[in-house]
Design a protein around this motif. Structure first.
Motif, PDB file in Angstrom:
ATOM      1  N   LEU A 220       0.700  -1.009  -0.112  1.00 31.18           N
ATOM      2  CA  LEU A 220       0.361  -0.116   0.096  1.00 31.18           C
ATOM      3  C   LEU A 220       0.652   1.516  -0.327  1.00 31.18           C
ATOM      4  O   LEU A 220       0.954   2.185  -0.747  1.00 31.18           O
ATOM      5  CB  LEU A 220      -0.932  -0.161   1.153  1.00 31.18           C
ATOM      6  N   VAL A 221       2.006   1.280   0.868  1.00 33.66           N
ATOM      7  CA  VAL A 221       2.966   2.618   0.624  1.00 33.66           C
ATOM      8  C   VAL A 221       3.560   2.369  -0.672  1.00 33.66           C
ATOM      9  O   VAL A 221       3.494   3.118  -1.101  1.00 33.66           O
ATOM     10  CB  VAL A 221       3.879   2.428   2.033  1.00 33.66           C
ATOM     11  N   ILE A 222       4.010   1.061  -1.121  1.00 34.10           N
ATOM     12  CA  ILE A 222       4.376   1.506  -2.565  1.00 34.10           C
ATOM     13  C   ILE A 222       3.640   2.282  -3.767  1.00 34.10           C
ATOM     14  O   ILE A 222       4.151   3.653  -4.548  1.00 34.10           O
ATOM     15  CB  ILE A 222       4.729   0.460  -3.023  1.00 34.10           C
ATOM     16  N   LEU A 223       2.367   1.720  -3.721  1.00 29.81           N
ATOM     17  CA  LEU A 223       1.522   2.311  -3.864  1.00 29.81           C
ATOM     18  C   LEU A 223       0.920   4.290  -3.908  1.00 29.81           C
ATOM     19  O   LEU A 223       0.919   4.210  -4.958  1.00 29.81           O
ATOM     20  CB  LEU A 223       0.044   1.792  -4.384  1.00 29.81           C
ATOM     21  N   PHE A 224       0.775   3.975  -2.668  1.00 29.83           N
ATOM     22  CA  PHE A 224       0.548   5.419  -2.825  1.00 29.83           C
ATOM     23  C   PHE A 224       1.374   6.682  -2.459  1.00 29.83           C
ATOM     24  O   PHE A 224       1.333   7.928  -3.565  1.00 29.83           O
ATOM     25  CB  PHE A 224      -0.395   6.203  -1.385  1.00 29.83           C
ATOM     26  N   GLY A 324      14.297   7.798  -0.322  1.00 33.70           N
ATOM     27  CA  GLY A 324      14.949   6.522   0.755  1.00 33.70           C
ATOM     28  C   GLY A 324      13.936   5.567   1.119  1.00 33.70           C
ATOM     29  O   GLY A 324      14.127   3.969   1.915  1.00 33.70           O
ATOM     30  N   VAL A 325      12.669   5.917   0.612  1.00 38.74           N
ATOM     31  CA  VAL A 325      11.371   4.972   1.040  1.00 38.74           C
ATOM     32  C   VAL A 325      11.120   3.668   0.257  1.00 38.74           C
ATOM     33  O   VAL A 325      11.519   2.482   1.253  1.00 38.74           O
ATOM     34  CB  VAL A 325      10.157   6.147   1.090  1.00 38.74           C
ATOM     35  N   GLU A 326      11.536   3.717  -0.912  1.00 40.00           N
ATOM     36  CA  GLU A 326      11.572   2.127  -1.902  1.00 40.00           C
ATOM     37  C   GLU A 326      12.457   1.000  -1.195  1.00 40.00           C
ATOM     38  O   GLU A 326      12.139  -0.207  -1.019  1.00 40.00           O
ATOM     39  CB  GLU A 326      11.128   3.110  -3.202  1.00 40.00           C
ATOM     40  N   PRO A 327      13.457   2.076  -0.817  1.00 38.07           N
ATOM     41  CA  PRO A 327      14.818   0.281  -0.749  1.00 38.07           C
ATOM     42  C   PRO A 327      14.429   0.126   0.772  1.00 38.07           C
ATOM     43  O   PRO A 327      14.840  -0.569   0.623  1.00 38.07           O
ATOM     44  CB  PRO A 327      15.856   1.250  -0.880  1.00 38.07           C
ATOM     45  N   MET A 328      14.446   0.655   1.161  1.00 41.30           N
ATOM     46  CA  MET A 328      14.154   0.676   2.470  1.00 41.30           C
ATOM     47  C   MET A 328      12.682  -1.210   2.474  1.00 41.30           C
ATOM     48  O   MET A 328      12.861  -1.349   3.099  1.00 41.30           O
ATOM     49  CB  MET A 328      13.882   1.384   2.999  1.00 41.30           C
ATOM     50  N   GLY A 353       3.646  -1.684  -7.712  1.00 40.95           N
ATOM     51  CA  GLY A 353       4.043  -0.177  -8.202  1.00 40.95           C
ATOM     52  C   GLY A 353       3.447   0.777  -9.711  1.00 40.95           C
ATOM     53  O   GLY A 353       3.609   2.077  -9.523  1.00 40.95           O
ATOM     54  N   ASN A 354       3.412  -0.080 -10.471  1.00 48.23           N
ATOM     55  CA  ASN A 354       2.975  -0.168 -11.433  1.00 48.23           C
ATOM     56  C   ASN A 354       1.304   0.654 -11.713  1.00 48.23           C
ATOM     57  O   ASN A 354       1.246   1.681 -12.660  1.00 48.23           O
ATOM     58  CB  ASN A 354       3.043  -0.916 -12.701  1.00 48.23           C
ATOM     59  N   ILE A 355       0.741   0.172 -11.369  1.00 42.68           N
ATOM     60  CA  ILE A 355      -0.846   0.313 -10.726  1.00 42.68           C
ATOM     61  C   ILE A 355      -0.426   1.620 -10.772  1.00 42.68           C
ATOM     62  O   ILE A 355      -1.271   2.853 -10.578  1.00 42.68           O
ATOM     63  CB  ILE A 355      -1.417  -0.251  -9.810  1.00 42.68           C
ATOM     64  N   GLY A 356       0.174   2.319  -9.125  1.00 43.35           N
ATOM     65  CA  GLY A 356       0.769   3.703  -9.120  1.00 43.35           C
ATOM     66  C   GLY A 356       1.161   4.491 -10.209  1.00 43.35           C
ATOM     67  O   GLY A 356       0.861   5.481 -10.177  1.00 43.35           O
ATOM     68  N   PHE A 357       1.897   3.872 -11.112  1.00 44.49           N
ATOM     69  CA  PHE A 357       2.647   4.391 -12.071  1.00 44.49           C
ATOM     70  C   PHE A 357       1.083   5.044 -13.133  1.00 44.49           C
ATOM     71  O   PHE A 357       1.681   6.338 -14.033  1.00 44.49           O
ATOM     72  CB  PHE A 357       3.495   4.308 -12.537  1.00 44.49           C
ATOM     73  N   ALA A 358       0.913   3.992 -13.448  1.00 38.48           N
ATOM     74  CA  ALA A 358      -0.902   4.273 -14.086  1.00 38.48           C
ATOM     75  C   ALA A 358      -1.725   5.023 -14.153  1.00 38.48           C
ATOM     76  O   ALA A 358      -2.748   6.352 -14.377  1.00 38.48           O
ATOM     77  CB  ALA A 358      -1.494   2.464 -14.333  1.00 38.48           C
ATOM     78  N   ALA A 388       2.150   7.758   5.309  1.00 36.07           N
ATOM     79  CA  ALA A 388       3.044   8.139   6.527  1.00 36.07           C
ATOM     80  C   ALA A 388       1.558   7.288   7.403  1.00 36.07           C
ATOM     81  O   ALA A 388       2.300   6.397   8.587  1.00 36.07           O
ATOM     82  CB  ALA A 388       2.678   9.098   7.267  1.00 36.07           C
ATOM     83  N   LEU A 389       0.547   7.322   7.309  1.00 40.61           N
ATOM     84  CA  LEU A 389      -0.296   6.543   8.561  1.00 40.61           C
ATOM     85  C   LEU A 389      -0.903   5.376   7.810  1.00 40.61           C
ATOM     86  O   LEU A 389      -1.397   5.367   9.502  1.00 40.61           O
ATOM     87  CB  LEU A 389      -1.437   7.733   7.829  1.00 40.61           C
ATOM     88  N   VAL A 390      -0.237   4.527   6.533  1.00 37.89           N
ATOM     89  CA  VAL A 390      -0.584   3.333   6.828  1.00 37.89           C
ATOM     90  C   VAL A 390       0.845   3.274   7.492  1.00 37.89           C
ATOM     91  O   VAL A 390       0.484   1.699   8.494  1.00 37.89           O
ATOM     92  CB  VAL A 390      -0.154   2.936   5.569  1.00 37.89           C
ATOM     93  N   VAL A 391       2.590   3.360   7.648  1.00 44.70           N
ATOM     94  CA  VAL A 391       3.047   2.592   8.131  1.00 44.70           C
ATOM     95  C   VAL A 391       3.293   3.303   9.411  1.00 44.70           C
ATOM     96  O   VAL A 391       3.227   2.047  10.406  1.00 44.70           O
ATOM     97  CB  VAL A 391       4.546   3.744   7.415  1.00 44.70           C
ATOM     98  N   LEU A 392       2.126   4.589  10.278  1.00 43.99           N
ATOM     99  CA  LEU A 392       1.825   4.211  11.710  1.00 43.99           C
ATOM    100  C   LEU A 392       1.201   3.078  12.305  1.00 43.99           C
ATOM    101  O   LEU A 392       1.237   3.085  13.133  1.00 43.99           O
ATOM    102  CB  LEU A 392       1.570   5.844  11.348  1.00 43.99           C
ATOM    103  N   SER A 393       0.061   2.865  11.719  1.00 45.91           N
ATOM    104  CA  SER A 393      -0.450   1.660  11.268  1.00 45.91           C
ATOM    105  C   SER A 393      -0.043   0.427  11.274  1.00 45.91           C
ATOM    106  O   SER A 393       0.409  -0.205  12.440  1.00 45.91           O
ATOM    107  CB  SER A 393      -1.931   1.205  10.455  1.00 45.91           C
ATOM    108  N   ILE A 394       1.247  -0.064  11.142  1.00 41.99           N
ATOM    109  CA  ILE A 394       1.415  -1.107  11.595  1.00 41.99           C
ATOM    110  C   ILE A 394       2.827  -0.985  12.366  1.00 41.99           C
ATOM    111  O   ILE A 394       3.124  -1.835  12.484  1.00 41.99           O
ATOM    112  CB  ILE A 394       2.238  -1.430   9.923  1.00 41.99           C
ATOM    113  N   ILE A 395       3.324  -0.105  12.534  1.00 45.42           N
ATOM    114  CA  ILE A 395       3.775  -0.003  13.502  1.00 45.42           C
ATOM    115  C   ILE A 395       3.281  -0.369  14.984  1.00 45.42           C
ATOM    116  O   ILE A 395       3.955  -0.674  16.007  1.00 45.42           O
ATOM    117  CB  ILE A 395       4.304   2.056  13.962  1.00 45.42           C
ATOM    118  N   VAL A 396       1.753   0.902  15.142  1.00 45.29           N
ATOM    119  CA  VAL A 396       0.888  -0.133  16.019  1.00 45.29           C
ATOM    120  C   VAL A 396       0.722  -1.108  16.806  1.00 45.29           C
ATOM    121  O   VAL A 396       0.696  -1.516  17.720  1.00 45.29           O
ATOM    122  CB  VAL A 396      -0.333   1.230  15.967  1.00 45.29           C
TER     123      VAL A 396
END
Length: 415
Positions: A220-224, A324-328, A353-358, A388-396
């Motif tokens: 989801l993060v990659i998409l957004f 640095g987000v995607e490599p990580m 990722g390509n869905i995002g690009f499209a 950022a909110l998606v990453v926050l949700s997985i951290i929680v």
């Protein structure tokens, strides 16, 4: 020098040449289609969106297929395949007679190319686990170095001899790049010694492990972030044309802006993404949160800026912070994925990722036609904030899981 490092540096250099080849002409498609007879402002925006979305759509379909084939028949073979087809498609782009032929070539580009994903799969499978963040971050810098050099040179070439020549030169450069990979890169063959029953069980487990909570959240993060980082890119030439009120010299300015943005992302890949090797998976999540939050803050003023130099500086800062987000993300998801399933993993990530690009250029096209080109900039901080909110949700989620695991462990000892 260790074998995996030789491969990494060779593939890194080959990717610089590869991305340069694509960017000799592709960033200037809005100008190129005007030479092909598309001159109405809204038509230019419409076809710019279609042309940028077309390869992403077909590549989204093909990424998992090529990923599975690479797991079975070899990663180097897939990289070679992508480069050979790219050489012919880029060259042919400079020979089209109308915009419909150009759309067909862009669709074929998505089906048969994809050097970035192919290179990532090759390196993820041939790099020691404790150096994957470094390798993928270093490799990602090649993409953006190529993007920083290609448009600048391509823009200069286009100004003097035309866009068609830029595409043809790009195709020739890609063919020489193919020869470099063919004769220098050596792929390691991973042989798993297991009996038949355990092999079948391991395969099922490996496939399921790709779709755990963390991996799905990272998709989801990659998409957004792909939408947020690229929603405005296809419209930079139009933005430059609107700000300067002329097409004269616009190719050179567009090339410089794209070059600076790519260079900032390359610097991020060489610096920020390397921090991932120092931390475990959960601390990497916190770094992602920091990068995405800062990127959101820096992106907010973009819509208010009307000077090209300041616009480039601020957007370049956003690209550096989020570079640095995607490599990580790839490092986080690769750690728990068996080597023989990493092709599939990167294929799925490539699809998302390509869905995002499209989606990005189509979204940008609708906004620019209904409102204005400048209005597209509002969506950069919006999509970075969602990421950022998606990453926050997985951290929680992970914090709660670790907390409950700790309680269960204590209760077990008490009993």
């Amino acid at each position: 020098m260790k074998h995996w490092k030789v491969n990494l540096y060779t593939v890194w250099f080959s990717q610089i040449l590869s991305i340069m080849s694509f960017n000799f002409g592709m960033p200037f498609l809005p100008f190129y289609i005007q030479q092909l007879g598309i001159t109405a402002p809204n038509d230019i925006k419409f076809y710019s969106g279609i042309l940028n979305a077309a390869p992403a759509v077909t590549m989204a379909i093909m990424c998992p297929i090529w990923g599975i084939i690479s797991d079975k028949y070899g990663r180097k073979l897939m990289l070679i395949r992508a480069m050979v087809f790219a050489s012919f498609i880029i060259g042919a782009t400079g020979m089209v007679a109308n915009v419909n032929q150009l759309i067909i070539l862009r669709l074929l580009q998505g089906v048969f190319t994809g050097t970035v994903t192919a290179a990532q799969i090759l390196e993820a499978a041939n790099t020691p686990k404790n150096r994957i963040s470094y390798a993928l971050g270093f490799l990602s810098s090649s993409t953006f170095i190529g993007q920083s050099i290609g448009p600048v040179i391509g823009g200069i070439v286009a100004e003097f001899v035309g866009y068609r020549v830029s595409f043809i030169i790009g195709g020739i450069l890609m063919f020489f790049d193919f020869l470099l990979v063919l004769f220098v890169v050596k792929e390691e063959k991973h042989v798993v010694k297991e009996n038949i029953n355990s092999t079948e069980k391991k395969e099922k487990t490996s496939i399921l492990s790709i779709f755990n909570v963390t991996a799905v959240s990272m998709l989801l993060v990659i998409l957004f972030i792909r939408i947020g980082r690229t929603v405005f890119n296809p419209y930079i030439p139009i933005y430059v044309q609107e700000v300067t009120a002329t097409t004269k010299g616009a190719s050179g300015i567009t090339g410089v802006i794209n070059g600076i943005l790519a260079l900032m992302t390359a610097m991020s890949g060489l610096t920020l993404s390397k921090l991932g090797d120092k931390y475990d998976k959960y601390d990497k999540m916190k770094l992602l949160m920091i990068y995405l939050t800062l990127g959101t803050v820096f992106a907010i003023p973009l819509v208010c800026i009307n000077k090209l130099w300041l616009f480039t500086l601020v957007l370049g800062s956003v690209f550096f912070i989020t570079g640095g987000v995607e490599p990580m993300i790839m490092s986080i998801t690769t750690e728990d994925t068996p080597v023989d399933k990493r092709g599939l993993l990167f294929g799925i990530q490539g699809t998302v990722g390509n869905i995002g690009f499209a989606v990005a250029p189509l979204l940008g096209g609708v906004i620019s036609i209904k409102y204005s080109t400048n209005a597209i900039l509002i969506f950069i901080p919006i999509f970075l904030l969602i990421s950022a909110l998606v990453v926050l949700s997985i951290i929680v989620h992970n914090s709660r899981h670790n907390f409950h695991s700790s309680l269960n462990l204590k209760n077990m000892f008490k009993s």
